[in-house]
Design a protein around this motif. Sequence first.
Motif, PDB file in Angstrom:
ATOM      1  N   ASN A   1      36.238  32.374  25.277  1.00  0.00           N
ATOM      2  CA  ASN A   1      36.511  32.651  26.554  1.00  0.00           C
ATOM      3  C   ASN A   1      35.033  32.534  27.451  1.00  0.00           C
ATOM      4  OD1 ASN A   1      35.768  35.120  25.000  1.00  0.00           O
ATOM      5  ND2 ASN A   1      35.590  35.954  27.143  1.00  0.00           N
TER       6      ASN A   1
ATOM      7  N   ARG B   1      45.502  36.021  33.631  1.00  0.00           N
ATOM      8  CA  ARG B   1      44.671  35.332  33.015  1.00  0.00           C
ATOM      9  C   ARG B   1      43.944  36.087  32.017  1.00  0.00           C
ATOM     10  NH1 ARG B   1      40.433  34.339  36.764  1.00  0.00           N
ATOM     11  NH2 ARG B   1      39.403  36.195  35.798  1.00  0.00           N
ATOM     12  N   CYS B   2      43.511  37.345  32.305  1.00  0.00           N
ATOM     13  CA  CYS B   2      42.942  38.287  31.525  1.00  0.00           C
ATOM     14  C   CYS B   2      43.833  38.972  30.210  1.00  0.00           C
ATOM     15  CB  CYS B   2      42.090  39.422  32.172  1.00  0.00           C
ATOM     16  SG  CYS B   2      40.864  39.172  33.241  1.00  0.00           S
TER      17      CYS B   2
ATOM     18  N   CYS C   1      43.557  36.175  27.703  1.00  0.00           N
ATOM     19  CA  CYS C   1      42.416  35.871  26.987  1.00  0.00           C
ATOM     20  C   CYS C   1      42.052  37.186  26.128  1.00  0.00           C
ATOM     21  CB  CYS C   1      41.177  36.264  27.997  1.00  0.00           C
ATOM     22  SG  CYS C   1      39.434  36.237  27.639  1.00  0.00           S
ATOM     23  N   TYR C   2      42.611  38.518  26.295  1.00  0.00           N
ATOM     24  CA  TYR C   2      42.497  39.539  25.405  1.00  0.00           C
ATOM     25  C   TYR C   2      43.421  39.249  24.237  1.00  0.00           C
ATOM     26  CZ  TYR C   2      40.684  42.591  29.294  1.00  0.00           C
ATOM     27  OH  TYR C   2      39.922  42.897  30.569  1.00  0.00           O
TER      28      TYR C   2
ATOM     29  N   CYS D   1      31.438  38.378  33.221  1.00  0.00           N
ATOM     30  CA  CYS D   1      32.363  38.549  31.907  1.00  0.00           C
ATOM     31  C   CYS D   1      32.478  37.768  30.824  1.00  0.00           C
ATOM     32  CB  CYS D   1      33.959  38.792  32.562  1.00  0.00           C
ATOM     33  SG  CYS D   1      34.960  39.299  31.304  1.00  0.00           S
ATOM     34  N   GLY D   2      32.787  36.261  31.395  1.00  0.00           N
ATOM     35  CA  GLY D   2      32.703  35.307  30.369  1.00  0.00           C
ATOM     36  C   GLY D   2      33.318  33.791  30.895  1.00  0.00           C
ATOM     37  N   CYS D   3      34.317  33.965  31.346  1.00  0.00           N
ATOM     38  CA  CYS D   3      34.879  32.635  31.709  1.00  0.00           C
ATOM     39  C   CYS D   3      34.401  32.053  33.497  1.00  0.00           C
ATOM     40  CB  CYS D   3      36.331  32.647  31.979  1.00  0.00           C
ATOM     41  SG  CYS D   3      37.255  33.830  33.154  1.00  0.00           S
TER      42      CYS D   3
ATOM     43  N   SER E   1      35.228  34.119  36.042  1.00  0.00           N
ATOM     44  CA  SER E   1      34.764  35.250  36.420  1.00  0.00           C
ATOM     45  C   SER E   1      33.333  35.106  36.851  1.00  0.00           C
ATOM     46  CB  SER E   1      34.777  36.180  35.151  1.00  0.00           C
ATOM     47  OG  SER E   1      33.773  35.556  34.154  1.00  0.00           O
TER      48      SER E   1
HETATM   49  S1  SF4 Z   1      37.548  37.616  33.180  1.00  0.00           S
HETATM   50 FE1  SF4 Z   1      36.819  38.076  31.189  1.00  0.00          FE
HETATM   51  S2  SF4 Z   1      38.552  38.909  30.167  1.00  0.00           S
HETATM   52 FE2  SF4 Z   1      39.358  38.067  32.249  1.00  0.00          FE
HETATM   53  S3  SF4 Z   1      39.830  35.848  31.445  1.00  0.00           S
HETATM   54 FE3  SF4 Z   1      37.630  35.761  32.096  1.00  0.00          FE
HETATM   55  S4  SF4 Z   1      36.707  36.115  30.107  1.00  0.00           S
HETATM   56 FE4  SF4 Z   1      38.390  36.852  29.733  1.00  0.00          FE
END
Ligand code: SF4
Length: 181
Positions: free
Chosen positions: A34, A85-86, A89-90, A166-168, A171
């Motif tokens: 992610n 979306r999260c 991802c989780y 966060c990562g993506c 975010s």
């Molecule tokens: S915000 Fe964080 S937890 Fe949510 S999809 Fe993006 S990387 Fe994943």
Amino acid sequence: MKLLLHACCAPCLAAPYKYLSKEHEIVVFWYNPNIQPYREYLRRLQAFRKYTSKKGIKTIEDLSYPLEDWLYKAAMLSRKSNVLRCKFCYAERLHRVATHAKRHGFNAFSTTLLLAPYQKHELVKEIGEKIGKNVGIEFLYIDMRKWFDESEKMAREAGIYRQGYCGCVFSEADRYWRDNP
Ligand code: SF4
């Protein structure tokens, strides 16, 4: 208990590992497709390697990075809601951890996603428990948020990279663009 602990990043691993390793035999699992863009992924992976090797922590790395698939699914869901979306991802990450734990003789799995207060804590818990049930391995739920400040401090003191989002890419936009249009 033999625990496979998923680490979303080195800063979020510091305090959870400190406390959980007092009670459990832990191997830390890296699987985070992610994180975008790829240079950011590498930066966080390097921080993870630097921290775990300095502390003598046992690790397993799954370096799969299915960018097109991940972005396609995440973008479709993101159009509907960030929560969906999260959730994807989780689930994507925790399913990988749970199946590895099951195949390799661990008693349980868990994740440092339970540390940061900005994560969707109840959703991580719900998904972890559901996947644990489906795969047939215990999801060790702990409210790690009580260790968040300490983990940040430990990461600062260790001089490891601490990311700003966060990562993506979604975010990242939330953090840097939508706040400053
Ligand atoms: S915000 Fe964080 S937890 Fe949510 S999809 Fe993006 S990387 Fe994943």
